[in-house]
Scaffold this motif. Sequence first.
Motif, short mmCIF file in Angstrom:
data_model
loop_
_atom_site.label_atom_id
_atom_site.label_comp_id
_atom_site.label_asym_id
_atom_site.label_seq_id
_atom_site.Cartn_x
_atom_site.Cartn_y
_atom_site.Cartn_z
N ALA A 107 15.70 1.02 11.26
CA ALA A 107 16.84 0.11 11.34
C ALA A 107 17.55 0.15 12.68
O ALA A 107 18.61 -0.47 12.83
CB ALA A 107 17.82 0.42 10.22
N ASP A 108 16.98 0.84 13.67
CA ASP A 108 17.66 0.95 14.97
C ASP A 108 16.62 0.98 16.09
O ASP A 108 16.54 1.94 16.85
CB ASP A 108 18.52 2.22 14.99
N LEU A 109 15.84 -0.09 16.19
CA LEU A 109 14.70 -0.10 17.10
C LEU A 109 15.08 -0.30 18.56
O LEU A 109 14.50 0.32 19.45
CB LEU A 109 13.71 -1.20 16.67
N ALA A 110 16.04 -1.18 18.84
CA ALA A 110 16.38 -1.47 20.23
C ALA A 110 16.89 -0.22 20.94
O ALA A 110 17.83 0.42 20.48
CB ALA A 110 17.43 -2.58 20.29
N GLY A 111 16.26 0.13 22.03
CA GLY A 111 16.61 1.35 22.75
C GLY A 111 15.90 2.57 22.24
O GLY A 111 15.94 3.63 22.87
N ASN A 112 15.25 2.46 21.08
CA ASN A 112 14.51 3.58 20.51
C ASN A 112 13.01 3.33 20.50
O ASN A 112 12.27 3.92 19.72
CB ASN A 112 15.01 3.88 19.10
N VAL A 113 12.59 2.44 21.39
CA VAL A 113 11.18 2.29 21.73
C VAL A 113 11.06 2.59 23.21
O VAL A 113 11.72 1.96 24.04
CB VAL A 113 10.67 0.86 21.42
N LEU A 114 10.27 3.59 23.53
CA LEU A 114 10.01 3.96 24.91
C LEU A 114 8.64 3.44 25.34
O LEU A 114 7.82 3.06 24.51
CB LEU A 114 10.05 5.49 25.08
N LEU A 115 8.40 3.44 26.63
CA LEU A 115 7.08 3.16 27.18
C LEU A 115 6.61 4.41 27.89
O LEU A 115 7.29 4.92 28.79
CB LEU A 115 7.12 1.98 28.15
N ASP A 116 5.45 4.95 27.47
CA ASP A 116 4.95 6.16 28.11
C ASP A 116 4.27 5.81 29.43
O ASP A 116 4.30 4.65 29.88
CB ASP A 116 4.03 6.95 27.18
N LEU A 142 11.97 -8.02 8.16
CA LEU A 142 12.61 -9.11 8.90
C LEU A 142 14.04 -8.76 9.27
O LEU A 142 14.52 -9.12 10.35
CB LEU A 142 12.59 -10.39 8.05
N TRP A 143 14.74 -8.05 8.39
CA TRP A 143 16.11 -7.62 8.72
C TRP A 143 16.10 -6.61 9.86
O TRP A 143 16.92 -6.69 10.78
CB TRP A 143 16.78 -7.02 7.48
N ALA A 144 15.18 -5.64 9.82
CA ALA A 144 15.09 -4.65 10.90
C ALA A 144 14.79 -5.33 12.23
O ALA A 144 15.32 -4.94 13.28
CB ALA A 144 14.02 -3.62 10.56
N GLU A 145 13.96 -6.37 12.20
CA GLU A 145 13.67 -7.11 13.43
C GLU A 145 14.90 -7.86 13.91
O GLU A 145 15.17 -7.93 15.12
CB GLU A 145 12.51 -8.08 13.20
N ALA A 146 15.66 -8.44 12.98
CA ALA A 146 16.89 -9.15 13.37
C ALA A 146 17.87 -8.20 14.05
O ALA A 146 18.51 -8.55 15.05
CB ALA A 146 17.53 -9.79 12.14
N VAL A 147 17.99 -6.99 13.51
CA VAL A 147 18.86 -5.99 14.13
C VAL A 147 18.37 -5.68 15.55
O VAL A 147 19.17 -5.57 16.49
CB VAL A 147 18.91 -4.70 13.29
N ALA A 148 17.06 -5.55 15.71
CA ALA A 148 16.50 -5.26 17.03
C ALA A 148 16.80 -6.38 18.02
O ALA A 148 17.12 -6.13 19.19
CB ALA A 148 14.99 -5.02 16.93
N VAL A 149 16.69 -7.63 17.56
CA VAL A 149 17.00 -8.77 18.44
C VAL A 149 18.47 -8.77 18.80
O VAL A 149 18.84 -8.91 19.98
CB VAL A 149 16.61 -10.09 17.75
N ARG A 195 22.89 -10.96 8.15
CA ARG A 195 23.07 -9.61 7.60
C ARG A 195 23.08 -8.56 8.70
O ARG A 195 23.79 -7.55 8.59
CB ARG A 195 21.97 -9.34 6.57
N ALA A 196 22.31 -8.79 9.75
CA ALA A 196 22.35 -7.88 10.89
C ALA A 196 23.71 -7.89 11.56
O ALA A 196 24.26 -6.84 11.93
CB ALA A 196 21.25 -8.26 11.89
N VAL A 197 24.28 -9.09 11.71
CA VAL A 197 25.60 -9.22 12.34
C VAL A 197 26.67 -8.52 11.51
O VAL A 197 27.50 -7.77 12.04
CB VAL A 197 25.95 -10.71 12.53
N VAL A 198 26.65 -8.75 10.21
CA VAL A 198 27.66 -8.12 9.35
C VAL A 198 27.50 -6.60 9.39
O VAL A 198 28.48 -5.85 9.45
CB VAL A 198 27.54 -8.64 7.90
#
Length: 269
Positions: free
Chosen positions: A182-191, A209-216, A244-247
């Motif tokens: 539920a917190d992908l943005a910033g928690n994906v690195l590139l090796d 789909l909700w997890a992706e919306a949060v990432a966007v 739902r991501a916004v809320v």
Amino acid sequence: MTAPPAEVLDLFAVPDAAEPLPGGAGSSYRAGDLVLSPGRQAQVAEWLNPVLARLSVRLDEAPRRRRRDLRVALPVPARDGSWVVDGWGATRYEDGATTCRDLDVTLAAARVLHARLASAVPVRPAGLDHRTDRWARAERLVFGPAADLAAAAAGTPVAGVVRRAEALLDACDLGADQLVHADLAGNVLLDGYGAPVVIDVSPAWRPPLWAEAVAVLDSVLRLDAPRDELVRWSTGARRQAMLRAVVWRALVDQAEAVYDDVLDVVAST
């Protein structure tokens, strides 16, 4: 920032010298070949870390693995076998890795990760009930009864944005619930080879789909992704996931103006 105490370093068998790492919440430290992060809940790590450890090894040792295929940071237990010591957890340090700021790569990594997690964890883990942090509490409100959400938001700085978003919510099917990050943005690195490496999995049993919306949403607000990306999430099921991501983020951050601006885009069509 508070560095991990000596007893934590000792139990994770790393040198006494711990250096703070950039990015994220700014609370993680590198010590030897490990990354130590605070705020970990032992009851969550006890079921989550074995899942992530098995997945990490399987991905790294896949017979047809290519250098740029998905990876998951390997959780590492302490010398006494525990996953969490005084609130600190450890993962293998990824030397030379940098934060991924490419939203397309982040979403592609999310889809592969979630497909793997769906196979690895077919039934909702009971251990999810042990999450008591504000992120988990907000998530339950977002997907729970509307009356509970309204009551929780009443009198808070985000009451207005929650009311506005709630008026746009409907019963659109977002897809099946499963274990997601539920917190992908910033928690994906590139090796060093450009492979995405997923770190700091924040577990939830919700539609991907909700997890992706949060990432966007987070990528636009925190990682300078183009604001036009929100337009792609302004119709149909994507719109409902983004609302739902916004809320969720508004409840967690208790900040209204920035999420009102997002709603201007999402509610414009």
